[in-house]
Design an enzyme around this catalytic site. Structure first.
Site, PDB file in Angstrom:
ATOM      1  N   GLU A 440       0.839  -1.223   0.000  1.00 39.52           N
ATOM      2  CA  GLU A 440       0.000   0.000   0.000  1.00 39.52           C
ATOM      3  C   GLU A 440       0.860   1.253   0.000  1.00 39.52           C
ATOM      4  OE1 GLU A 440      -2.892   0.125  -0.709  1.00 39.52           O
ATOM      5  OE2 GLU A 440      -3.545  -1.923  -0.337  1.00 39.52           O
TER       6      GLU A 440
HETATM    7  C1  LIG Z   1       2.607  -9.633   0.636  1.00 36.34           C
HETATM    8  C2  LIG Z   1       2.289  -8.599  -0.388  1.00 36.34           C
HETATM    9  C3  LIG Z   1       0.966  -8.297  -0.656  1.00 36.34           C
HETATM   10  C4  LIG Z   1       0.649  -7.337  -1.618  1.00 36.34           C
HETATM   11  N1  LIG Z   1      -0.673  -7.110  -1.952  1.00 36.34           N
HETATM   12  C5  LIG Z   1      -0.963  -6.346  -3.038  1.00 36.34           C
HETATM   13  C6  LIG Z   1      -2.288  -6.247  -3.554  1.00 36.34           C
HETATM   14  O1  LIG Z   1      -3.233  -6.820  -2.993  1.00 36.34           O
HETATM   15  N2  LIG Z   1      -2.506  -5.534  -4.679  1.00 36.34           N
HETATM   16  C7  LIG Z   1      -1.497  -4.891  -5.330  1.00 36.34           C
HETATM   17  O2  LIG Z   1      -1.758  -4.271  -6.353  1.00 36.34           O
HETATM   18  N3  LIG Z   1      -0.223  -4.944  -4.876  1.00 36.34           N
HETATM   19  C8  LIG Z   1       0.071  -5.655  -3.748  1.00 36.34           C
HETATM   20  N4  LIG Z   1       1.360  -5.735  -3.290  1.00 36.34           N
HETATM   21  C9  LIG Z   1       2.417  -4.982  -3.975  1.00 36.34           C
HETATM   22  C10 LIG Z   1       2.943  -3.827  -3.123  1.00 36.34           C
HETATM   23  O3  LIG Z   1       1.977  -2.815  -3.033  1.00 36.34           O
HETATM   24  C11 LIG Z   1       4.274  -3.352  -3.743  1.00 36.34           C
HETATM   25  O4  LIG Z   1       5.219  -4.373  -3.479  1.00 36.34           O
HETATM   26  C12 LIG Z   1       4.728  -2.036  -3.166  1.00 36.34           C
HETATM   27  O5  LIG Z   1       3.875  -1.002  -3.584  1.00 36.34           O
HETATM   28  C13 LIG Z   1       6.158  -1.675  -3.573  1.00 36.34           C
HETATM   29  O6  LIG Z   1       6.373  -1.865  -4.938  1.00 36.34           O
HETATM   30  P1  LIG Z   1       7.628  -2.720  -5.423  1.00 36.34           P
HETATM   31  O7  LIG Z   1       7.607  -4.001  -4.688  1.00 36.34           O
HETATM   32  O8  LIG Z   1       7.639  -2.776  -6.884  1.00 36.34           O
HETATM   33  O9  LIG Z   1       8.897  -1.918  -4.916  1.00 36.34           O
HETATM   34  P2  LIG Z   1       9.607  -0.722  -5.705  1.00 36.34           P
HETATM   35  O10 LIG Z   1       8.600   0.228  -6.195  1.00 36.34           O
HETATM   36  O11 LIG Z   1      10.567  -1.299  -6.678  1.00 36.34           O
HETATM   37  O12 LIG Z   1      10.411  -0.036  -4.513  1.00 36.34           O
HETATM   38  C14 LIG Z   1      11.681  -0.518  -4.035  1.00 36.34           C
HETATM   39  C15 LIG Z   1      12.258   0.544  -3.099  1.00 36.34           C
HETATM   40  O13 LIG Z   1      12.441   1.788  -3.805  1.00 36.34           O
HETATM   41  C16 LIG Z   1      11.740   2.830  -3.168  1.00 36.34           C
HETATM   42  N5  LIG Z   1      11.143   3.731  -4.163  1.00 36.34           N
HETATM   43  C17 LIG Z   1      10.563   3.387  -5.337  1.00 36.34           C
HETATM   44  N6  LIG Z   1      10.122   4.492  -5.969  1.00 36.34           N
HETATM   45  C18 LIG Z   1      10.404   5.531  -5.177  1.00 36.34           C
HETATM   46  C19 LIG Z   1      10.190   6.954  -5.267  1.00 36.34           C
HETATM   47  N7  LIG Z   1       9.567   7.500  -6.306  1.00 36.34           N
HETATM   48  N8  LIG Z   1      10.633   7.721  -4.246  1.00 36.34           N
HETATM   49  C20 LIG Z   1      11.234   7.190  -3.183  1.00 36.34           C
HETATM   50  N9  LIG Z   1      11.464   5.873  -3.041  1.00 36.34           N
HETATM   51  C21 LIG Z   1      11.051   5.056  -4.024  1.00 36.34           C
HETATM   52  C22 LIG Z   1      10.668   2.162  -2.311  1.00 36.34           C
HETATM   53  O14 LIG Z   1      10.320   2.956  -1.190  1.00 36.34           O
HETATM   54  C23 LIG Z   1      11.368   0.872  -1.909  1.00 36.34           C
HETATM   55  O15 LIG Z   1      12.159   1.096  -0.770  1.00 36.34           O
HETATM   56  C24 LIG Z   1       1.692  -6.650  -2.296  1.00 36.34           C
HETATM   57  C25 LIG Z   1       3.029  -6.952  -1.994  1.00 36.34           C
HETATM   58  C26 LIG Z   1       3.333  -7.916  -1.076  1.00 36.34           C
HETATM   59  C27 LIG Z   1       4.775  -8.259  -0.833  1.00 36.34           C
END
Ligand SMILES: Cc1cc2nc3c(=O)[nH]c(=O)nc-3n(C[C@H](O)[C@H](O)[C@H](O)COP(=O)(O)OP(=O)(O)OC[C@H]3O[C@@H](n4cnc5c(N)ncnc54)[C@H](O)[C@@H]3O)c2cc1C
Length: 586
Positions: A440
């Site tokens: 989220e």
């Molecule tokens: C158990 C689990 C349940 C989930 N459930 C859902 C769900 O029901 N529906 C759904 O759609 N998604 C879901 N997700 C996905 C989740 O919302 C994403 O994993 C999360 O939003 C982060 O995206 P990412 O994993 O691609 O990380 P990334 O976006 O790649 O981020 C990696 C790191 O970079 C940082 N970062 C990235 N962009 C920026 C920026 N612009 N400024 C500063 N820092 C930044 C982040 O803070 C983080 O530390 C789930 C994930 C998990 C693990």
């Protein structure tokens, strides 16, 4: 292993002293609300959380959701617990009565949701996502969509999901690629893959309603070209019953650090002819609508952090009261004592308690503000409360989930080596809590939202209104006698820090936004810590009043005062350091 016991005494304190239940009951449409009803609801929720959900928590951890050929089987006991949850009407607690809901205020639901998450976070995720889907459909769905889906989602007969994330589109949803191809009959066909979808597939209900972000063929690039669609697992027939199987399937589930009972699904849309879907609202406004769900979900995830923290705190207290080790400081008799007698263990326990009670108080007053923002008769009150809610959402989400990681980690520490061993249960709380600061919107994304959209954009107006309210409590504490002066002093530091930080954000954003963003998580932490101190300050004042008036529960109120003082010394003292690093620049 300690079972969860809903913290009803502290919840009742919040209802009695920190929120204004009579004013909520005076809102249009809330005539049925009374203090007795609120107490009855939280007590009943406590019984369900303690008796039904908590005993399944560890089972979900060791015997989590399983996948085979597109079918997900939940932990044994989950189906029956879900049936009881839905039959109890818990799923539609805040939903309007015309769709079968209970129309109870968010203030009360904040407390019940804490209990679901404290007793079983992996289970609680399923109704949490359904609630987000209900809110999006209520606000933007067509009459036909509402008629087909709302009642079934509110009753819990069907569940809802939120399909945003794709392999290349995590924090950055502008990169969403799932395609939505319009059909002659007004429907769409979806093609694409979503990952990490919570409860994307399961065996709890006969249908699952997916809300999906996708792009139409001529959509502009970036966030302005994303639309929101509804795609059911089974397309309802003319009678509204689950009909033809839609072209969407769960390709696999993830093996995770925690919340093993919650299936995290890869969802494949359109392996064949395309998944039949209906547009929600207008094309290209999907992200805007999704924010409706995300705000509700971000708030709920903050409350999730609180729930898990409370559970870990309870386990730590129970262990510290039974584990005998060493002698009391300064005692030469050699008598062995329980570790709760050691000053450092007390520091850990007290810090955990102060953080948890502060989170509960902050979460509930934000829930209360949501009730006024949605239901007050005067437009001015609605706007003012909404501005407060908008400001607080990233704080509730990120400060509380980061605090939950700290509290659950302290619970492991209090247990010593046994904390690292799975049987005590606290290792699970620590692992479960870790995800809440990631999904989220990560802590970094919340912090960017706070400093950018919530503070810089209105020139600091909403933030300064909040600071003025904190200042008011601080002034009252100053006049409150010796026992609350530590709190008055540290809260004064907090107010000064917040004023400086708002000034920093407002003046630096245009010229050096990177410097502001580099400090944004520290800024968010300061906001969270000071808001916690503000609410424990109000709690201390209420406790003083109750004690002065005479109360049968004097021990509880004296502990409240002590907890607020712990917060001042152990937590508010972090504020000046964080504020310094926040403005250090990039
Ligand atoms: C158990 C689990 C349940 C989930 N459930 C859902 C769900 O029901 N529906 C759904 O759609 N998604 C879901 N997700 C996905 C989740 O919302 C994403 O994993 C999360 O939003 C982060 O995206 P990412 O994993 O691609 O990380 P990334 O976006 O790649 O981020 C990696 C790191 O970079 C940082 N970062 C990235 N962009 C920026 C920026 N612009 N400024 C500063 N820092 C930044 C982040 O803070 C983080 O530390 C789930 C994930 C998990 C693990």
């Amino acid at each position: 292993m300690t079972e969860y016991a809903a913290p009803l005494r502290d919840m009742q304190f919040v209802l009695d002293h920190l929120v204004d239940l009579p004013a909520i009951a005076a809102l249009p449409g809330r005539e049925d609300l009374s203090a007795e009803l609120a107490t009855a609801v939280i007590e009943e929720a406590g019984r369900f959380a303690n008796g039904v959900l908590s005993p399944l928590n560890r089972r979900g951890d060791v015997n989590g959701a399983r996948w085979a050929d597109g079918v997900v089987t939940t932990t044994p006991g989950w189906i029956d617990a879900y049936r009881q949850f839905a039959e109890g009407g818990w799923n539609g607690l805040v939903a309007p009565t015309d769709h079968g809901g209970q129309n109870l205020p968010r203030t009360i639901a904040t407390l019940t949701e804490e209990m679901w998450n404290g007793s079983n976070m992996a289970f609680a995720l399923c109704p949490m996502l359904t609630r987000g889907a209900i809110e999006a459909i209520e606000l933007r769905g067509s009459d036909a969509i509402k008629a087909t889906y709302l009642e079934k989602l509110v009753s819990g007969e069907w569940t809802g999901t939120m399909n945003l994330t794709e392999p290349q589109a995590g924090s950055d949803l502008s990169a969403v690629r799932t395609r939505a191809v319009p059909q002659a009959d007004g429907t769409y066909r979806l093609f694409g893959q979503k990952i990490f979808i919570t409860y994307g597939e399961h065996d709890l209900t006969e249908n699952i309603i997916h809300l999906v972000l996708a792009r139409t063929p001529d959509a502009p690039a970036g966030v302005k070209g994303i639309s929101l669609f509804l795609a059911p697992k089974f397309v309802p027939d003319a009678d509204g019953k689950p009909g033809a199987r839609n072209d969407l399937i769960c390709g696999s589930i993830e093996h995770k650090l925690g919340i093993h009972g919650s299936p995290t699904c890869t969802m494949d849309f359109g392996r064949n002819e395309g998944a039949t879907a209906w547009l929600i609202g207008e094309e290209n406004r999907g992200l805007e609508y999704m924010f409706i769900m995300m705000n509700a979900a971000r708030f709920a995830v903050g409350i999730q952090g609180l729930g898990v923290a409370e559970r870990a705190y309870q386990a730590a207290v129970a262990y510290a009261d039974s584990r005998v080790q060493g002698v009391a400081a300064g005692d030469r008799s050699g008598t062995k004592v329980v570790i709760a007698r050691h000053p450092d263990v007390r520091r850990m326990l007290n810090t955990m308690r102060a953080q948890t009670e502060a989170m509960r108080a902050v979460g509930t007053i934000v829930g209360e503000a949501m009730d006024f923002a949605a239901g007050a008769s005067e437009a001015g009150v609605r706007a003012e409360r909404q501005a407060f809610v908008d400001l607080m959402i990233p704080i509730v989400k990120a400060w509380m989930t980061e605090a939950a990681i700290e509290v659950t980690s302290l619970a492991v520490q209090v247990h010593g080596g046994m904390g690292f061993i799975e049987e005590t249960g606290v290792a699970q709380q620590f692992r479960d809590a870790r995800i809440a600061a990631i999904y989220e919107g990560t802590t970094g994304i919340q912090a960017a939202d706070l400093v950018g959209r919530k503070i810089a954009r209105d020139g600091g107006v909403a933030a300064r209104a909040l600071i003025a309210r904190i200042r008011e409590t601080q002034t009252q504490l100053r006049a409150g006698g010796a026992e609350v002066q530590a709190l008055a002093d540290r809260l004064e530091d907090g107010v000064v820090a917040l004023e400086r930080l708002v000034e920093f954000i407002v003046t630096q954003t245009a010229s050096d936004v990177s410097a502001v963003l580099a400090g944004s998580v520290a800024i968010l932490q300061v906001f969270g810590l000071v808001c916690g101190g503000w609410q424990l300050g109000r709690s201390a004042l209420a406790a003083q009043k109750a004690l002065a008036e005479g109360t049968a529960d004097a021990a509880f109120y004296r502990e409240k005062l002590a907890t607020a003082e712990v917060y001042a010394w152990q937590l508010l003292t972090r504020v000046p350091g964080l504020a310094l690093s926040a403005t250090a620049g990039r």
